[in-house]
Design an enzyme around this catalytic site. Structure first.
Site, PDB file in Angstrom:
ATOM      1  N   ARG A  39      14.689  -9.484  -2.801  1.00 45.86           N
ATOM      2  CA  ARG A  39      13.394  -9.917  -3.361  1.00 45.86           C
ATOM      3  C   ARG A  39      12.848 -11.090  -2.561  1.00 45.86           C
ATOM      4  O   ARG A  39      13.509 -11.618  -1.685  1.00 45.86           O
ATOM      5  CB  ARG A  39      13.536 -10.275  -4.841  1.00 45.86           C
ATOM      6  CG  ARG A  39      14.527 -11.393  -5.100  1.00 45.86           C
ATOM      7  CD  ARG A  39      14.614 -11.743  -6.577  1.00 45.86           C
ATOM      8  NE  ARG A  39      15.727 -12.656  -6.825  1.00 45.86           N
ATOM      9  CZ  ARG A  39      16.079 -13.091  -8.022  1.00 45.86           C
ATOM     10  NH1 ARG A  39      15.427 -12.700  -9.096  1.00 45.86           N
ATOM     11  NH2 ARG A  39      17.093 -13.917  -8.160  1.00 45.86           N
ATOM     12  N   CYS A  73       5.603 -13.574   3.108  1.00 40.56           N
ATOM     13  CA  CYS A  73       5.187 -14.821   3.751  1.00 40.56           C
ATOM     14  C   CYS A  73       3.921 -15.318   3.042  1.00 40.56           C
ATOM     15  O   CYS A  73       2.971 -14.559   2.873  1.00 40.56           O
ATOM     16  CB  CYS A  73       4.904 -14.516   5.226  1.00 40.56           C
ATOM     17  SG  CYS A  73       4.059 -15.825   6.103  1.00 40.56           S
ATOM     18  N   GLU A 131      10.151 -17.778  -9.702  1.00 40.61           N
ATOM     19  CA  GLU A 131      10.939 -18.773  -8.963  1.00 40.61           C
ATOM     20  C   GLU A 131      10.496 -18.916  -7.513  1.00 40.61           C
ATOM     21  O   GLU A 131      11.216 -18.531  -6.577  1.00 40.61           O
ATOM     22  CB  GLU A 131      12.439 -18.446  -9.035  1.00 40.61           C
ATOM     23  CG  GLU A 131      13.024 -18.707 -10.400  1.00 40.61           C
ATOM     24  CD  GLU A 131      14.538 -18.736 -10.400  1.00 40.61           C
ATOM     25  OE1 GLU A 131      15.165 -18.227  -9.471  1.00 40.61           O
ATOM     26  OE2 GLU A 131      15.102 -19.275 -11.368  1.00 40.61           O
ATOM     27  N   GLU A 152      14.457 -19.347 -18.509  1.00 41.54           N
ATOM     28  CA  GLU A 152      15.736 -18.627 -18.409  1.00 41.54           C
ATOM     29  C   GLU A 152      16.853 -19.615 -18.725  1.00 41.54           C
ATOM     30  O   GLU A 152      17.047 -20.576 -17.992  1.00 41.54           O
ATOM     31  CB  GLU A 152      15.934 -18.062 -16.995  1.00 41.54           C
ATOM     32  CG  GLU A 152      14.853 -17.079 -16.579  1.00 41.54           C
ATOM     33  CD  GLU A 152      15.051 -16.544 -15.152  1.00 41.54           C
ATOM     34  OE1 GLU A 152      16.125 -16.776 -14.563  1.00 41.54           O
ATOM     35  OE2 GLU A 152      14.101 -15.935 -14.627  1.00 41.54           O
ATOM     36  N   GLN A 199      25.066  -7.315 -11.541  1.00 42.59           N
ATOM     37  CA  GLN A 199      25.921  -6.669 -12.544  1.00 42.59           C
ATOM     38  C   GLN A 199      27.014  -7.593 -13.063  1.00 42.59           C
ATOM     39  O   GLN A 199      27.567  -7.365 -14.132  1.00 42.59           O
ATOM     40  CB  GLN A 199      26.502  -5.369 -12.010  1.00 42.59           C
ATOM     41  CG  GLN A 199      27.185  -5.497 -10.681  1.00 42.59           C
ATOM     42  CD  GLN A 199      27.595  -4.137 -10.142  1.00 42.59           C
ATOM     43  OE1 GLN A 199      28.660  -3.658 -10.473  1.00 42.59           O
ATOM     44  NE2 GLN A 199      26.748  -3.528  -9.336  1.00 42.59           N
ATOM     45  N   HIS A 252      26.458 -10.659 -13.919  1.00 43.73           N
ATOM     46  CA  HIS A 252      25.735 -11.705 -14.669  1.00 43.73           C
ATOM     47  C   HIS A 252      25.674 -11.307 -16.134  1.00 43.73           C
ATOM     48  O   HIS A 252      25.116 -10.276 -16.483  1.00 43.73           O
ATOM     49  CB  HIS A 252      24.328 -11.825 -14.085  1.00 43.73           C
ATOM     50  CG  HIS A 252      23.589 -13.049 -14.508  1.00 43.73           C
ATOM     51  ND1 HIS A 252      23.268 -13.330 -15.811  1.00 43.73           N
ATOM     52  CD2 HIS A 252      23.101 -14.079 -13.774  1.00 43.73           C
ATOM     53  CE1 HIS A 252      22.599 -14.477 -15.861  1.00 43.73           C
ATOM     54  NE2 HIS A 252      22.492 -14.951 -14.639  1.00 43.73           N
TER      55      HIS A 252
HETATM   56  C1  GAL Z   1      17.053 -16.636 -11.615  1.00 39.41           C
HETATM   57  C2  GAL Z   1      16.049 -15.516 -11.483  1.00 39.41           C
HETATM   58  C3  GAL Z   1      16.420 -14.313 -12.312  1.00 39.41           C
HETATM   59  C4  GAL Z   1      17.877 -13.995 -12.138  1.00 39.41           C
HETATM   60  C5  GAL Z   1      18.683 -15.196 -12.539  1.00 39.41           C
HETATM   61  C6  GAL Z   1      20.173 -14.972 -12.478  1.00 39.41           C
HETATM   62  O1  GAL Z   1      17.097 -17.366 -10.446  1.00 39.41           O
HETATM   63  O2  GAL Z   1      14.758 -15.945 -11.848  1.00 39.41           O
HETATM   64  O3  GAL Z   1      15.634 -13.213 -11.908  1.00 39.41           O
HETATM   65  O4  GAL Z   1      18.122 -13.652 -10.825  1.00 39.41           O
HETATM   66  O5  GAL Z   1      18.375 -16.255 -11.696  1.00 39.41           O
HETATM   67  O6  GAL Z   1      20.864 -16.137 -12.843  1.00 39.41           O
END
Ligand code: GAL
Length: 654
Positions: free
Chosen positions: A106, A110, A145, A316, A365, A367
């Site tokens: 991802r 640029c 992010e 998050e 996977q 996570h």
């Molecule tokens: C963040 C991101 C999420 C996911 C997460 C995993 O940096 O925004 O999409 O990748 O970390 O911890």
């Protein structure tokens, strides 16, 4: 006063449609009221160029809304699909070594490639047009992010061309640029703006003035990218909040500038991942392995509250093990509860967990989510349900007040000291965080402040370490603030052009503190300059030799006789980086002088006020008696003998 609430990040495109209904119902059952979707779904929203497929997305939104959830829609521009990359291969960013950052994960774009930005505008306009007036869509997250995976700078031809224009707009005359950059050095002089190259692939280090301008430019490109999307969404989805999810310890662009175009600033909080990735020593990491650094999250809560208009979320929140740190331990039982209340205590409107269900496929996977891949609840599922009940019980609302203490944080200083650390371990971010820790251990509420006159108004104590450049306006604002102020080391040590000020550092702060800095040295790990051996106080990593004028008094000396801390009236200058003992002694003294009520806390206990509500947190491994903190107040949450990972709340005004 806004009610504080919980949310979750969800990917309907990862699961059979038959799951959606049950997922939405269970979210509501455990007390979640908000769900973020869509931020990586471009390949499903537009599988083929120009052919939108919004039907499935509409069904997902309707199912979630039908369960009563509020929805945050992500714009999908962090994950451009393959057909788009094939159509415009030059949209790919080039890294500092000139290598392409290819498709297959991802953020492969640029910020200076205009045709890609136009594609972003097109897809964002289409999604916003389709869903902007949905009654359950309450907010939009722009992209995802910014800067993650080191993606702020690109060394592409489009970046180079845009940088030339940026320089031309800034300097107008190439001689002005030559002067500002000091290009006479090593015959680097230029005669036209189209001769400017990017500051990568040079034989040895590039010119710091060139580098900081490139960083400013890269930051401006990102700010403009965000603004263009925000404007498109705002027009098509009026009344909804626009936010972005920033990261932890990330300083490669000016977050204050992005924040100006947002209604809500959000950030992504992964306490255990950050601890493992950070620069603390092994003992510290072992000690806090399952709970995280007691100050790191709180620091970001305060930083991001300052980045916009004061409204902020955790977009998050880590609930279980993550996949991306060098080591990924399981969090302590119920520490997700402590993390959530730390955020609410700092005024978060929403804490949203990442993610609903662990994905059995692809990069993440390993996570964890609130659910296991087979839909069974993971531990955090129950923890979150409890947090939701407790939030309702204490009727938690945002009630942030302006803090007496301001700790200055400045992105240009982070750019500058990364470009010219002068000692390998000189980290601006770590220095400010270290002062934050010192202030928090005195039980103080802290605002992080940008280096602007308005942010300094009405404070009692201002701490501004390592502020790269000075200005008359800032010096005057400090003078006018009435606060006790600590500057140094390295404060005001460069001009805006990244040159040593003609009258020596600290530049425009010289009259304020009454000293000038003549020499500096960096110290290797283990090297130190003793201040008081009896108190174990010393400088580490960095120290300065300062000449104190008549107006300045020497408060502390190093053992070698050089000034360690000077003062002129309320203005102090610290001539090195203190170890924790020295830091604590200085902060204690300054806080007392500023008339602040301090309370020295153990390494694992923290307190924080949200209006009249005082929160106490136990990051330790033993019970802690909070009687001395709570007095005879009635606890709204928690127990007097606060268990590990415990949270207690009481009203301190009553
Ligand atoms: C963040 C991101 C999420 C996911 C997460 C995993 O940096 O925004 O999409 O990748 O970390 O911890």
């Amino acid at each position: 006063m806004t009610k504080q609430r919980l949310g979750v990040c969800y990917y309907p495109e990862h699961w059979p449609e038959a799951f959606w209904d049950g997922d939405a119902r269970r979210m509501r059952e455990i007390g979640l009221s908000c769900v973020r979707i869509g931020e990586f779904a471009w390949s499903r929203l537009e599988p083929v160029e120009g052919r939108y497929d919004f039907e499935w997305f509409k069904r997902a939104i309707d199912v979630l809304a039908g369960a009563g959830l509020d929805i945050v829609l992500g714009t999908p521009t962090a994950t451009p699909p393959k057909w788009l990359v094939d159509k415009m291969p030059d949209m790919i960013a080039l890294d500092v070594h000139g290598r392409a950052r290819n498709f297959g994960s991802r953020r492969h774009y640029c910020f200076s490639y205009e045709p890609y930005i136009l594609e972003c505008e097109r897809i964002v306009a289409a999604v916003a047009e389709a869903f902007g007036d949905h009654p359950h869509v309450v907010a939009w997250q722009i992209d995802n992010e910014y800067g993650c995976h080191d993606t702020v700078e690109s060394y592409s031809n489009s970046a180079r061309d845009a940088f030339r224009l940026w320089c031309e707009r800034k300097y107008r005359d190439i001689e002005a640029l030559n002067g500002a950059w000091g290009n006479v050095f090593w015959s680097m002089e230029l005669s036209r703006f189209d001769q400017i190259e990017l500051p990568n692939l040079t034989v040895t280090e590039a010119n710091p003035s060139h580098l900081i301008d490139f960083q400013r430019f890269s930051s401006d490109q990102l700010v403009a990218f965000n603004k263009r999307q925000a404007e498109i969404v705002r027009r098509r989805s009026p009344g909804r909040d626009i936010l972005h999810n920033f990261m932890g310890s990330f300083t490669s662009f000016d977050h204050f500038a992005v924040g100006r175009d947002l209604d809500v600033v959000a950030w992504d909080s992964y306490p255990l991942g950050f601890l493992e990735r950070g620069n603390r020593d092994d003992l510290f990491k072992q000690r806090f392995m399952r709970v995280g650094d007691p100050d790191f999250q709180a620091f970001h809560h305060d930083l991001y509250r300052a980045c916009g208009r004061g409204r902020w979320w955790v977009m998050e929140q880590q609930p279980g093990a993550v996949n991306w740190a060098p080591w990924n331990p399981l969090p302590a039982e119920s520490v997700a509860r402590l993390w959530s209340f730390e955020a609410f205590a700092a005024g978060a409107e929403v804490v949203s967990y990442f993610r609903w269900r662990q994905a059995p496929f692809a990069q993440e996977q390993m996570h964890e989510g609130l659910l296991l891949p087979n839909c069974q609840p993971n531990d955090s599922y129950h923890v979150v349900a409890k947090v939701a009940q407790e939030l309702a019980k204490i009727d938690a609302r945002v009630e942030t007040r302006r803090a007496d203490v301001a700790l200055v944080f400045d992105y240009e200083s982070a750019f500058a000291w990364k470009i010219q650390p002068q000692g390998w371990n000189f980290s601006y971010f770590d220095i400010v965080l270290n002062f934050y820790e010192g202030l928090r251990r005195l039980g103080l509420n802290i605002d992080i402040a940008p280096p602007t006159p308005e942010a300094l108004l009405g404070r009692k104590l201002i701490i501004a370490p390592a502020l790269f450049s000075s200005s008359e306006a800032l010096a005057q604002a400090m003078e006018a603030s009435g606060a006790v102020i600590l500057l140094g080391p390295r404060s005001g040590s460069k001009t805006q052009d990244f040159q040593i000020p003609p009258e020596l550092p600290p530049g425009a702060f010289r009259n304020l503190v009454g000293i000038s800095v003549c020499r500096v040295e960096s110290l290797r790990p283990g090297g130190s300059i003793m201040v008081d051996p009896a108190a174990d106080t010393m400088f580490q990593c960095w120290r300065e030799i300062v000449a104190a004028g008549d107006a300045a008094e020497i408060v502390l000396r190093c053992r070698d006789g050089e000034p360690a801390l000077t003062r002129r009236e309320r203005f102090y200058y610290l001539a090195g980086l203190p170890n924790d003992f020295l830091r604590d002694a200085i902060l204690r003294g300054l806080s007392e002088e500023a008339g602040l009520a301090i309370r020295e806390l153990p390494a694992h206990i923290r307190i924080r006020d949200n209006g009249p509500m005082r929160y106490v947190f136990n990051y330790g491994e033993q019970d802690f008696d909070i009687s001395a903190i709570a007095g005879d107040a009635r606890l709204l949450l928690g127990e007097r003998l606060l268990a590990p990972c415990g949270v207690a709340v009481f009203n301190w005004e009553r």
